[in-house]
Design an enzyme around this catalytic site. Structure first.
Site, PDB file in Angstrom:
ATOM      1  N   GLU A   1      85.635  25.789 -71.215  1.00  9.84           N
ATOM      2  CA  GLU A   1      85.144  25.421 -72.240  1.00  9.84           C
ATOM      3  C   GLU A   1      84.959  26.267 -73.540  1.00  9.84           C
ATOM      4  OE1 GLU A   1      83.792  22.382 -72.724  1.00  9.84           O
ATOM      5  OE2 GLU A   1      84.206  21.495 -70.993  1.00  9.84           O
TER       6      GLU A   1
ATOM      7  N   TYR B   1      75.553  23.477 -75.512  1.00  5.65           N
ATOM      8  CA  TYR B   1      76.782  22.835 -75.231  1.00  5.65           C
ATOM      9  C   TYR B   1      77.498  23.363 -73.903  1.00  5.65           C
ATOM     10  CZ  TYR B   1      81.723  21.440 -74.688  1.00  5.65           C
ATOM     11  OH  TYR B   1      82.868  21.025 -74.386  1.00  5.65           O
TER      12      TYR B   1
ATOM     13  N   ASP C   1      79.580  17.825 -78.452  1.00  8.18           N
ATOM     14  CA  ASP C   1      80.428  18.623 -79.232  1.00  8.18           C
ATOM     15  C   ASP C   1      81.129  17.699 -80.467  1.00  8.18           C
ATOM     16  OD1 ASP C   1      82.118  16.811 -78.078  1.00  8.18           O
ATOM     17  OD2 ASP C   1      83.693  18.287 -77.196  1.00  8.18           O
TER      18      ASP C   1
ATOM     19  N   CYS D   1      88.934   7.546 -79.834  1.00  7.16           N
ATOM     20  CA  CYS D   1      88.115   7.638 -81.007  1.00  7.16           C
ATOM     21  C   CYS D   1      88.063   8.859 -82.122  1.00  7.16           C
ATOM     22  CB  CYS D   1      86.497   7.402 -80.674  1.00  7.16           C
ATOM     23  SG  CYS D   1      85.582   7.094 -81.850  1.00  7.16           S
TER      24      CYS D   1
ATOM     25  N   CYS E   1      80.286  -0.966 -80.569  1.00  3.09           N
ATOM     26  CA  CYS E   1      80.355  -0.152 -81.554  1.00  3.09           C
ATOM     27  C   CYS E   1      79.877  -0.727 -82.909  1.00  3.09           C
ATOM     28  CB  CYS E   1      81.867   0.318 -81.729  1.00  3.09           C
ATOM     29  SG  CYS E   1      82.168   1.392 -83.147  1.00  3.09           S
TER      30      CYS E   1
END
Length: 471
Positions: A100, A182, A200, A254, A270
């Site tokens: 990460e 995060y 994020d 996306c 959506c």
């Protein structure tokens, strides 16, 4: 009660003025519910409720995303499944942490090779805690944002010093250097299955489109809203997989510019897609709003590759020559890393001004007076290039300075103070060192210049100070 507003809410979708219809005074948006038709705008105080996911939506989104993730997730080395023994879970937590941190501001395909090399050298947090900062920086070389590497090392040392167990909850993880909201959420949910969200850039984009939020994603109030919405969605049974599914969706489907809405498992939920279908002036990619980019600062730097040769080296094989490397300050840009001597300039200085600035630097900081303590064998301007940092556009002017010392090379390093800030490295060792991208480019420029211009034995014994520029 829903009311029409004369202007859009800061969190509810609107388009720019130039894209509005001529006779329109406000933009309609889809409000939470089963209806696919655009609905009136909402009162500001009703935003919390209007953007929240209903229980039915939440359940369906969890099922859809997890099913999609199980079939479509990328095979990445940090996603290796471990057994639930304590040691195995600790290893996974460490691997998630490393991955990460590496993935911040860096493409997945770039990270894979770095991650594999890192885990091979330091397979556990205990191995990493024994490393030096210089070793870590060398392993990180080329990945950028070097502060991340230093925080990883500091965090490992802190954990080992306090017992060697990685905290299992996000709130405790945030006490470790370099671990914020995060990263703590990612480690806690993926490795320890704590039901906490992660947000994020990919998650922001997915949620912004699901709820048709066009507000500035950099605004602190908006960021808090995204965290609340992400927290509503986290699957209580598979929190880590769900968080990864949400990020994976943003990374592969996306996407910012060309989302694949037809293959998106969340397309029926959506609101951005629904708005786009009902209004030709609206596009899914309008969400979230593009933030104003911070203008990059333009800096200029003179870089001098100083090669030291002894009398016995001239006209012989150059492998015994040495290059000077200078250690950067422990704070600031590229903190603690090694580079060739460099000087920041007040603009695009002419060659003579660059050389004078470099001569002052060498004499003041390295105690090298090129007029008294050595002979100039060669001095050439060999080119320039631009290196881009996130907030700086740095133009570097590169020169090669070959010096024959009147004293031995090792005599320069008798002062203890000098050893902490600069060192000499043999040319064959320099080529295998872990260097930053810009330093490596400078070194490659020098090597290419030598191959094209200088005799294969070594530089000529006759003094050369001609100024040339080769791009």
């Amino acid at each position: 009660m829903l009311l029409s507003l004369p202007s859009p809410s800061p969190l509810v979708s609107t388009m720019s003025e130039k894209k509005k219809k001529k006779n329109s005074t406000r933009r309609s948006v889809v409000v939470v519910g089963e209806s696919k038709k655009p609905q009136p705008l909402v009162e500001v105080e009703d935003i919390e409720d209007s953007l929240s996911f209903s229980k039915d939506e939440t359940h369906k989104l969890r099922v859809a995303l997890l099913d999609w993730y199980d079939l479509n997730r990328r095979d990445l080395p940090w996603r290796t499944t471990f057994k639930q023994e304590d040691e195995e879970v600790e290893r996974r937590a460490y691997g998630v942490w490393v991955s990460e941190v590496m993935l911040q501001q860096t493409r997945v395909q770039t990270v894979i090779a770095y991650y594999n090399r890192w885990m091979q050298k330091w397979p556990t947090i205990h191995h990493l805690a024994q490393a030096s900062l210089e070793e870590v920086n060398e392993m990180w070389a080329g990945l950028g944002y070097y502060r991340r590497a230093r925080f990883l090392l500091e965090g490992a040392k802190k954990i080992v010093a306090e017992g060697g167990q990685i905290p299992k909850v996000a709130s405790m993880l945030r006490n470790i250097p370099g671990i914020g909201e995060y990263t703590s959420g990612a480690i806690a949910s993926i490795a320890f299955k704590e039901v906490v969200p992660v947000v994020d850039g990919n998650v922001v984009r997915v949620i912004a489109r699901l709820r048709a939020i066009s507000a500035n994603p950099k605004d602190s109030a908006t960021i808090k809203k995204f965290w609340k919405l992400a927290a509503q969605l986290v699957d209580p049974v598979r929190p880590g997989d769900f968080n990864q599914a949400l990020m994976e969706l943003g990374a592969t489907v996306c996407t910012p510019l060309n989302p694949s809405c037809s293959s998106c498992p969340a397309s029926e939920f959506c609101h951005a897609l629904s708005n786009a279908k009902h209004d030709s002036t609206v596009a899914v990619t309008d969400y979230p709003v593009k933030g104003v980019k911070v203008k990059q600062r333009c800096d200029f730097s003179a870089v001098c590759v100083v090669e030291l040769v002894g009398a016995e080296t001239l006209n012989k094989n150059q492998s015994s020559s040495k290059f000077i490397l200078v250690k950067r300050p422990e704070e600031g840009l590229l903190a603690g890393l090694w580079e060739f001597p460099s000087v920041l300039l007040d603009g695009e200085a002419v060659p003579l001004a660059r050389r004078e600035a470099m001569d002052r630097f060498l004499e003041k900081n390295l105690k090298i007076d090129i007029r008294k303590t050595c002979n100039i064998v060669l001095r050439e301007d060999i080119g320039e290039f631009v290196h881009i940092f996130s907030h700086i556009r740095l133009k570097l002017y590169v020169e090669l300075l070959v010096l024959q010392l009147k004293v031995g090379v090792d005599d320069l390093f008798k002062s203890p103070d000098n050893k902490t800030t600069w060192k000499c490295v043999y040319s064959n060792a320099l080529s295998s060192m872990g260097l930053t991208t810009s330093v490596r480019k400078v070194y490659n420029m020098v090597q290419n210049f030598k191959q094209k211009t200088l005799p294969s034995s070594h530089v000529p014994t006759k003094k050369r100070t001609r100024t040339t520029t080769r791009n």
